[in-house]
Each structure stands twice: as C-alpha cells, then as structure tokens.
Motif scaffolding. Structure first.
Motif, short mmCIF file in Angstrom:
data_model
loop_
_atom_site.label_atom_id
_atom_site.label_comp_id
_atom_site.label_asym_id
_atom_site.label_seq_id
_atom_site.Cartn_x
_atom_site.Cartn_y
_atom_site.Cartn_z
N ALA A 202 -30.22 31.57 6.04
CA ALA A 202 -29.97 32.61 7.30
C ALA A 202 -31.05 32.44 8.35
N VAL A 203 -32.39 32.44 7.62
CA VAL A 203 -33.49 32.31 8.49
C VAL A 203 -33.26 30.78 9.28
N GLY A 204 -33.15 30.08 8.72
CA GLY A 204 -32.90 28.80 9.30
C GLY A 204 -31.87 28.56 10.47
N ILE A 205 -30.86 29.15 10.04
CA ILE A 205 -29.63 29.42 10.90
C ILE A 205 -29.88 29.93 12.42
N GLY A 206 -30.71 31.27 11.99
CA GLY A 206 -31.30 32.03 13.09
C GLY A 206 -32.43 31.22 14.01
N ILE A 207 -33.22 30.41 13.39
CA ILE A 207 -34.00 29.75 14.21
C ILE A 207 -33.21 28.61 15.01
N LEU A 208 -32.35 28.03 14.43
CA LEU A 208 -31.38 26.87 15.27
C LEU A 208 -30.89 27.80 16.39
N LEU A 209 -29.84 28.88 16.03
CA LEU A 209 -29.48 29.61 17.21
C LEU A 209 -30.11 30.02 18.25
N SER A 210 -31.54 30.28 18.07
CA SER A 210 -32.15 30.79 19.29
C SER A 210 -32.19 29.73 20.18
#
Length: 346
Positions: free
Chosen positions: A292-300
């Motif tokens: 979830a954290v990794g996806i959040g970083i990518l979506l940013s």
C-alpha cells in the motif's frame, strides 16, 4: 532525551553536509566517493581474509545444517530486498551517462568488470560473517560486522564501526550525486518542472535537484526503522525497473530500427524481468502494508506527470508562475537553464 536529539541531528546532518559538497564541486564529490569506496573495499578485504583464516583453522561449525528450518516465499523475498539494497549501486551509473567519457564504450565495460567483482566481494564477505557469527547472534543483533570485529580483532574491533560509518557516508554521497542527475534529466526531457534542469554556471552542479533530493532524504528519516524504509523503497524501485524493461522490450518489437549503440541478447532482459516479477508480486501478496505504501508513492507521481507532461495547453498563470520560479532559482543559485539538446562542458 538529549541522546535521542543528538542521534536525530547526526542522521539529518549527513545528507545536508554531502548536499553542500555536491553543490560546490563535482571534483570534490568524486574524490570523496573514491576515498570512501576505497575505505569500504579495504574493510571488506580485511573481513574476507579474517573470515577465510577463521575457517581454515577449523571453525566451520556454523555451516552445519545451514539450511535447516522453515522458509517461506514471503520472508525470502523481503530478505532479497535487504540483500539487493546492500548491492545497490549497480544501476546508478546509468544516471550519469552524460558525464561519462565515451559512454557507449565505458558503460558496458564498467558493467562487465564491476558487477562480477562486486558480487564476488560481497559473497566472500557474507561467507566470512556466517563463519564467525552464529545464527542466534545474527537474529539478536543486526550489527553483524561489529560482532565479527569483537571476536577476531580484540582491541582493534573499533575499526569495524568506523569502516561501516565510512561506507554509509560514501553510499549517501553516491545516491545524492546520481539521483540529482536523474531529476535534472527528467526536467530536460519535460517530465518534471523546468527549474530542476538548472546547473550552476561555473561549478556545473544541479543545485535545485540536489536540494530537492536532500529534502526528500531528510523526509524519509522520519521513520527510524531502516528495514521498513528498505522495503518501501525496494518495492517501488523494482516495479519501476520492471516497467522500464517492459517498455524497452515493447520498443524493441515495435520500433526495431531505432539506433541502439548498446545491445544485449533478448534472453537477458526476459530472465531479468522474470526475477523482477518475483520480487514485486510475492512481497505484494505477503506484506500488504508495504504494498500500500509503495502504491501510494507511485500514485503521487501521477499529478506531476499530468501537470508537467500531459497537460499541453497550460493557462498563462501557470506559465507565469513557472517562469518566475525558474528565474528565482537562477538568481538564488547562480544557475543556467540546460535543455536536452545542450551539454555542459567537462
């Protein structure tokens, strides 16, 4: 409280000092990198020789039943993240190809010479650790090199923590140097705000990109658990690397006539992509929090992409603000704008 404050200050001061050096001189940055890399290699050589001697005098008991126990795909994949982070640096040379002399010749040479040497050195160093440090000690204390130093070097054991600190210092310096060039290149290609492509008029250093890299480095230090940081970083990194490999394979199929000064057999990227798939998919299923954290970083990065790249007909107020920001950093940092068709002289 005072001890914690001092520790936080030390963690935050290292990126600041190295950013200042990177801003002031490319030559000094390279000299620092050479010195600290040499120190790290010297420490690894001492550890390897000591470990081999320890094994030669009969201490091989730690290798008995070495593969006993239960091993799951999830923990092994996360262990690969830590191992690959330790091996990190193999891909950073790609970020500074514009500053290499004859990159089409020297980049492949650096890859084929450096990677086997680094692999052999780190495998031998790990053999030394396993020979000297027991499994129980490794599980209870992450400072494996310190345990080895205490056991083998006696009164000289203080040398190992010093070498570890030097290695860390050099690693941070290398990441700052290469990552700032990545942001600058992205800005030159129109993928990031234009002020990231500013280089100092005399020192030829990307000061705005270095400052940006430093600020985000300090932001990551808000989490003191290094293994969480490695897992967040690694999942995002390998997903991005995998997407890049897929993109190159797609271009190789759809546009075979593009000039390719550096080529490899098709089996190499396919095997590499298979390994990346395991590194991304297995941890994603095993540890949903890191995913979830990794996806959040990518979506940013999506808003940045749409604002800086996809959005072509920007309003006048945006162009005016962007121009003022660019001129502000030009005056503040004594920088000039460098586009993708220009090169700074060495």
């Amino acid at each position: 409280m005072q001890k914690n404050t001092c520790s936080v200050f030390k963690r935050h001061s290292v990126p600041g000092v190295l950013t200042a050096i990177n801003c002031m001189s490319v030559r000094w940055t390279m000299r620092i990198q050479d010195v600290f890399t040499s120190s790290k290699l010297l420490a690894l050589f001492v550890i390897i020789v000591s470990g081999l001697y320890y094994m030669c005098i009969g201490h091989t008991e730690n290798f008995d039943r070495a593969f006993e126990g239960e091993f799951g795909a999830g923990p092994i994949s996360l262990a690969f993240y830590s191992g690959l982070f330790a091996f990190g640096g193999w891909n950073y040379l790609n970020f500074v190809t514009e500053e290499l002399q004859d990159p089409y010749k020297n980049l492949p040479r650096a890859i084929w010479i450096a990677m086997p040497i680094v692999t052999i050195i780190y495998v031998m160093a790990n053999l030394a650790y396993f020979a000297v440090v027991s499994e129980l000690e490794m599980r209870s204390n992450a400072a494996v090199a310190v345990i080895l130093g205490d056991r083998l070097f006696g009164g000289w054991s203080w040398v190992i923590p010093v070498f570890v600190a030097l290695s860390t210092f050099g690693g941070v310096n290398g990441v700052l140097f290469t990552s700032a060039r990545l942001f600058a290149t992205g800005a030159q290609e129109g993928h990031m705000p234009a002020f990231f492509s500013l280089f100092h008029i005399d020192k030829q250093t990307p000061i705005p990109s270095l400052i940006f890299t430093c600020l985000f480095s300090l932001l990551t230090l808000m989490n003191s658990n290094v293994f969480d940081l490695i897992n967040y970083f690694s999942q995002t990194l390998w997903l991005s690397v995998g997407a890049s490999v897929v993109g190159m394979l797609w271009l190789r199929r759809t546009r075979p006539d593009i000039p390719r000064p550096i080529t490899v057999h098709i089996a190499v990227p396919l095997i590499f992509l298979l390994a990346i798939g395991c590194l991304v998919v297995i941890p994603a299923v095993y540890d949903l929090k890191n995913t979830a954290v990794g996806i959040g970083i990518l979506l940013s990065g999506i808003p940045v992409y749409y604002i800086c790249v996809k959005w072509k007909n920007k309003p006048q107020c945006y162009n005016s603000f962007s121009g003022k920001t660019l001129r502000f950093f030009q005056k503040l940092c004594s920088c000039i704008y460098v586009d993708s068709n220009e090169k700074l002289s060495n």
